[in-house]
Design a protein around this motif. Structure first.
Motif, mmCIF file in Angstrom:
data_model
loop_
_atom_site.group_PDB
_atom_site.id
_atom_site.type_symbol
_atom_site.label_atom_id
_atom_site.label_comp_id
_atom_site.label_asym_id
_atom_site.label_seq_id
_atom_site.Cartn_x
_atom_site.Cartn_y
_atom_site.Cartn_z
ATOM 1 N N LYS A 20 0.799 -1.223 0.000
ATOM 2 C CA LYS A 20 0.000 0.000 0.000
ATOM 3 C C LYS A 20 0.837 1.281 0.000
ATOM 4 C CE LYS A 20 -3.951 -2.190 2.113
ATOM 5 N NZ LYS A 20 -4.895 -2.186 3.216
ATOM 6 N N GLY A 21 2.140 1.166 -0.271
ATOM 7 C CA GLY A 21 2.976 2.352 -0.411
ATOM 8 C C GLY A 21 3.712 2.797 0.830
ATOM 9 N N GLU A 22 3.658 2.027 1.894
ATOM 10 C CA GLU A 22 4.405 2.398 3.090
ATOM 11 C C GLU A 22 5.898 2.175 2.850
ATOM 12 O OE1 GLU A 22 1.700 1.660 6.963
ATOM 13 O OE2 GLU A 22 2.366 -0.176 5.941
ATOM 14 N N THR A 53 2.509 11.295 6.678
ATOM 15 C CA THR A 53 1.155 11.461 7.206
ATOM 16 C C THR A 53 0.832 10.511 8.350
ATOM 17 O OG1 THR A 53 0.255 9.972 5.524
ATOM 18 C CG2 THR A 53 0.266 12.330 5.010
ATOM 19 N N THR A 65 3.658 6.248 6.214
ATOM 20 C CA THR A 65 2.815 6.519 5.058
ATOM 21 C C THR A 65 3.173 7.931 4.599
ATOM 22 O OG1 THR A 65 1.053 5.146 5.954
ATOM 23 C CG2 THR A 65 0.438 6.739 4.249
ATOM 24 N N GLU A 67 2.534 11.223 2.001
ATOM 25 C CA GLU A 67 1.520 11.889 1.185
ATOM 26 C C GLU A 67 1.802 11.636 -0.296
ATOM 27 O OE1 GLU A 67 0.968 16.477 0.489
ATOM 28 O OE2 GLU A 67 0.097 15.889 2.436
ATOM 29 N N VAL A 69 1.852 8.772 -1.895
ATOM 30 C CA VAL A 69 2.430 7.457 -2.195
ATOM 31 C C VAL A 69 1.432 6.400 -1.731
ATOM 32 C CG1 VAL A 69 4.355 5.875 -1.792
ATOM 33 C CG2 VAL A 69 4.767 8.353 -1.916
ATOM 34 N N SER A 70 0.847 5.673 -2.706
ATOM 35 C CA SER A 70 -0.192 4.708 -2.335
ATOM 36 C C SER A 70 0.026 3.308 -2.910
ATOM 37 C CB SER A 70 -1.560 5.239 -2.788
ATOM 38 O OG SER A 70 -1.553 5.449 -4.191
ATOM 39 N N ASP A 71 1.182 3.094 -3.539
ATOM 40 C CA ASP A 71 1.445 1.752 -4.069
ATOM 41 C C ASP A 71 2.916 1.389 -3.882
ATOM 42 O OD1 ASP A 71 2.963 2.174 -6.855
ATOM 43 O OD2 ASP A 71 1.405 3.711 -6.686
ATOM 44 N N THR A 74 5.742 2.955 -6.364
ATOM 45 C CA THR A 74 6.145 4.332 -6.039
ATOM 46 C C THR A 74 7.037 4.333 -4.803
ATOM 47 O OG1 THR A 74 4.079 5.146 -6.978
ATOM 48 C CG2 THR A 74 5.296 6.655 -5.565
#
Length: 178
Positions: A20-22, A53, A65, A67, A69-71, A74
């Motif tokens: 999830k982009g972490e 965030t 997490t 801001e 970046v959700s995958d 990335t």
């Protein structure tokens, strides 16, 4: 104390964590989770600013997490990015014996009789303690000293210098030259 616009390295992004982009971040803050409280962070990549965030601690890193970046793809592209904050955004130390390493860079280095031996070029830590690097501007030579109270007994930030007591003892098992 006068403040400068020096950047302070707060941490470095490591590998992606999950899908999830972490990302993992190795922090240099006293409390690792506090890295999220500095707002947008400058980076060593031109044009890239990072805002954390959400953050949680995991062993010797934090999982964050970021801001935008959700995958995982990335997140993986951010591996190795260094995170910086301007020195001006950090609080002044509470104690006169506390300071940020960045505040020492550029200070004049003097021996205890007042003779200038160079300028502080860097503070290094390779795991066994801090080492102060003093560069002689005339010769270009650098000298490394243990960054201990015995070797660096006096730091006068406001006056722009620190004092170095050059260790003269030979390592144990070696004799002094005649």
């Amino acid at each position: 104390m006068s403040r400068s616009n020096k950047s302070i390295l707060l941490g470095q992004i490591g590998a992606a964590h999950g899908i999830k982009g972490e990302v993992r971040i190795a922090t240099h803050t006293a409390e690792p989770e506090n890295i999220a409280g500095y707002g947008p962070l400058a980076t060593n990549r031109a044009g890239l600013t990072v805002t954390i965030t959400k953050v949680r601690r995991q062993k010797n890193v934090v999982i964050a997490t970021l801001e935008g970046v959700s995958d995982r793809d990335t997140a993986e592209r951010l591996n190795g990015v260094e995170l910086y904050v301007d020195r001006d955004r950090l609080p002044d130390p509470d104690d006169e014996d506390d300071f940020y390493h960045a505040d020492l860079i550029g200070l004049e280095a003097r021996i205890d009789n007042g003779t200038v031996i160079g300028t502080v070029a860097a503070i290094h830590n390779h795991g066994a303690g801090d080492i102060i690097e003093v560069r002689d501007e005339q010769s270009g030579d650098s000298f490394l000293y243990p960054f201990t109270k015995a070797v660096v007994p006096e730091i006068k930030l406001a006056d722009g210098y620190l004092t170095i007591v050059v260790p003269l003892d030979a390592p144990e098992g070696e004799e002094e030259p005649d």
